[in-house]
Design a protein around this motif. Structure first.
Motif, short mmCIF file in Angstrom:
data_model
loop_
_atom_site.label_atom_id
_atom_site.label_comp_id
_atom_site.label_asym_id
_atom_site.label_seq_id
_atom_site.Cartn_x
_atom_site.Cartn_y
_atom_site.Cartn_z
N GLN A 1 49.13 32.31 32.02
CA GLN A 1 47.87 33.05 31.99
C GLN A 1 47.59 33.72 33.34
O GLN A 1 47.21 34.88 33.41
N THR B 1 49.96 36.58 33.84
CA THR B 1 49.55 37.69 32.97
C THR B 1 48.35 38.43 33.57
O THR B 1 48.29 39.67 33.56
N GLU B 2 47.39 37.65 34.10
CA GLU B 2 46.23 38.27 34.74
C GLU B 2 46.66 39.10 35.94
O GLU B 2 46.12 40.19 36.18
N ASP C 1 48.27 42.30 34.60
CA ASP C 1 47.25 43.20 34.05
C ASP C 1 46.45 43.86 35.17
O ASP C 1 46.12 45.06 35.10
N TRP C 2 46.17 43.09 36.20
CA TRP C 2 45.44 43.65 37.35
C TRP C 2 46.28 44.72 38.05
O TRP C 2 45.77 45.78 38.41
N VAL D 1 48.66 46.59 36.75
CA VAL D 1 48.72 47.76 35.89
C VAL D 1 47.42 48.55 35.95
O VAL D 1 47.42 49.79 36.02
N ASP D 2 46.30 47.84 35.97
CA ASP D 2 45.01 48.50 36.03
C ASP D 2 44.83 49.25 37.35
O ASP D 2 44.31 50.38 37.39
N ARG E 1 48.78 50.65 28.85
CA ARG E 1 48.66 49.44 29.66
C ARG E 1 49.54 48.32 29.15
O ARG E 1 50.18 47.60 29.92
N GLN E 2 49.59 48.16 27.82
CA GLN E 2 50.38 47.07 27.24
C GLN E 2 51.87 47.25 27.52
O GLN E 2 52.55 46.31 27.92
N ALA F 1 52.52 46.65 31.21
CA ALA F 1 52.42 45.22 31.51
C ALA F 1 53.65 44.47 31.01
O ALA F 1 54.18 43.59 31.70
N GLU F 2 54.10 44.82 29.81
CA GLU F 2 55.27 44.15 29.26
C GLU F 2 56.51 44.43 30.11
O GLU F 2 57.34 43.54 30.32
#
Length: 580
Positions: free
Chosen positions: A365, A368-369, A372-373, A375-376, A433-434, A437-438
């Motif tokens: 988790q 992943t966070e 995601d951060w 990528v954002d 984004r997905q 991220a992947e």
């Protein structure tokens, strides 16, 4: 030209040719328009031609009548309409002839002694309805050694004449103003009132007080055709004396040199101003590029801080697992649980439940966070650049469209700004984004697997944690069984407990370090790739701006230096005679 030169003037002619050659080459290098280059080359060629006197003014100002009076013969047709008007060049010849040459110019010859030393150009009216006439007039004005600006006494100094005179002024020409048709005035007071008006108006427009000659071409022609009593009233004698005697050989030579030098000074000043305008525009472009570079630097710093914070959260999960392992060893590796320790599956299950717990899920988790951060942040950076470029195009659209259009500077600059803007906008519009991220997650898993020496395909981070923890549990049960077999449980278990804690700490520390190193390497790769993509998108625009800045800095310096040298040359020729 050379036939009238005195020996001391040869040096001036040679120096003028050298300076004008530099000007011509500079205009060619710096992208001057074809029209301006042609004007420069034509004015240089004029050095080898006779003195060129160009007569300009509005249609019906009496220009043709004035020229006929000047040469003393009705060579030019008077009173034609604008639709039949034509540009005429008067030259010396043994007979009166007229023939239309290239560009629609009518060449007229006549056996007039005045034409042995100069050529006279009669131009269509500046207010003629055929716009081609104005183009022909504008083409001849840069070649003029002296401009006679004829205005009519009944409509002196109209708005059309003001605008055209302003254009002539920009070419740095010597201008003489002729007020024709003065025979309409009833008395001298009326004439002097008009003369004062024209002189004052011209002085305000030109910045100097020009010579003004009030004449009546009609009366002058009558006097030359057999009515000498009207010669004085025509006031033509003063103007003829100026042209024939005041403009002696040396003065005409100074004016002849001043002509191309004036054209060169005007053009170098004009393109120097264009260079300054482009440098202003480029300074703003450089400021935008510096802002983008500053954003990228701040972006990288923010990523470093954000990564350290989020990686700390991942390491915290492992440290908490290590702490739980120490408590587990304290609770489990003791004499009171000797028989429980014999049940290896049970101890291993208890270890996984109490020590490992949900640590794998938490790590997955947290990572992943982090991804995601990351990528954002990448998306936000692209969006920021898109907005900057959009603001740039919007704020400077008028300047881009209205700036002087020479060479490919403005079209290339606009194309590059649009290209960068479109690419940034495309990235923003298509940013998945997905998917991003992947891609980073897969790279991270591969990197962590390689760092942990797990082998095979990329494993989930949680799976790696479970494998490492299970290995620790298996090692633990193996230690305990060995102790029991040796029948030294009461003595060995405390030492084995310390050893188990130490090995547990070493395994978790190694895992934490490998995980952090692998994640940092992947983080560095992802951020470098992002910065490289942005840099590659902006680079063509950046390269163009920096190259053009160097080019136009050199251009401006060269043009200013040539303008100043030309101005100084003109000033020392014959100031009282040639100043426009």
């Amino acid at each position: 030209m050379r036939s009238v030169l005195k020996p001391g003037l040869e040096d001036d002619l040679r120096d003028a040719r050298a300076l004008l050659g530099e000007l011509r080459d500079a205009l060619g290098r710096f992208g001057a328009t074809d029209a301006d280059r042609s004007a420069m080359e034509a004015s240089v060629r004029q050095l080898d031609e006779l003195f060129l006197l160009v007569v300009v003014g509005e249609f019906n100002a009496g220009k043709s009548a004035f020229i006929n009076a000047l040469v003393g013969s009705p060579i030019l047709i008077e009173g034609v309409t604008p639709t039949t008007a034509q540009l005429h060049v008067l030259r010396y010849g043994d007979a009166v002839t007229a023939a239309t040459g290239p560009g629609g110019v009518c060449v007229v010859t006549a056996p007039v002694s005045l034409l042995r030393d100069l050529h006279i150009v009669d131009t269509p009216g500046t207010n003629a309805i055929i716009r081609e006439h104005e183009r022909l007039t504008a083409d001849f004005v840069p070649r003029a050694d002296l401009v006679l600006f004829v205005t009519s006494a009944d409509r002196p100094f109209t708005e059309t004449e003001r605008a055209f005179l302003d254009t002539i002024r920009n070419w740095g020409k010597k201008i003489i103003i002729v007020i024709n048709k003065i025979d309409i005035f009833a008395n001298e007071a009326e004439l002097q009132q008009v003369v004062a008006f024209v002189r004052d108006s011209a002085s305000r427009l030109l910045g100097i007080t020009p010579e003004v000659f009030p004449v009546s071409a009609r009366l002058a022609m009558r006097a030359k055709r057999g009515e000498p009593t009207v010669w004085t009233a025509s006031q033509f004698g003063r103007l003829e004396d100026y042209i024939q005697h005041t403009l002696d050989d040396e003065t005409r030579f100074a004016l002849k040199l001043a002509n191309p030098l004036g054209v060169g000074e005007a053009l170098s000043g004009r393109y120097g101003a264009i260079a300054a305008e482009r440098l202003d525009l480029l300074r703003e472009d450089l400021a935008l590029l510096e802002v983008i570079e500053g954003q990228l630097a701040a972006y990288r710093q923010d990523l470093e801080r954000g990564f350290a914070l989020r990686m700390g959260a991942v390491e915290k999960v492992l440290l908490e697992m290590e702490t739980r392992g120490h408590r587990f060893f304290d609770d489990t590796l003791r004499i009171g649980r000797m028989f429980d320790l014999l049940n290896r599956p049970r101890i291993q299950k208890e270890f996984e439940d109490r020590v490992v717990g949900d640590a794998p899920r938490q790590i997955e988790q947290r990572v992943t966070e982090l991804i995601d951060w990351l990528v954002d942040q990448d998306f936000r950076q692209w969006h920021a650049i898109t907005e900057r470029l959009a603001d740039r195009r919007k704020a400077h659209a008028d300047r881009i469209l209205g700036a002087p259009d020479i060479g490919t500077f403005h079209t290339e600059r606009a194309r590059l700004i649009d290209s960068v803007g479109r690419e940034a906008a495309r990235v923003v519009d298509t940013y998945d984004r997905q998917r991003e991220a992947e891609a980073i997650a897969n790279q991270a898993r591969t990197a962590v697997t390689a760092a942990a020496a797990a082998g095979g395909a990329a494993l989930g981070l949680g799976t790696l944690i479970t494998i490492a923890a299970s290995t620790a549990a298996a090692d633990l049960t193996g230690v305990v069984m060995a102790s029991l077999v040796a029948t030294l449980g009461f003595l060995i278990i405390p030492a084995r407990r310390r050893r188990a804690k130490r090995e547990m700490q070493q395994k978790v520390t190694a895992l934490r370090e490998k995980l952090a190193a692998a994640m940092r390497a992947e983080f560095g790769r992802a951020t470098a790739a992002s910065s490289a993509r942005i840099g590659q998108t902006v680079e063509p625009y950046s390269r163009f701006v920096r190259a053009e800045q160097t080019r136009w800095q050199e251009s401006r310096a060269t043009l200013i230096q040539l303008r100043d040298r030309t101005k100084e040359f003109r000033a020392r020729l014959k100031p009282s005679s040639i100043q426009a």
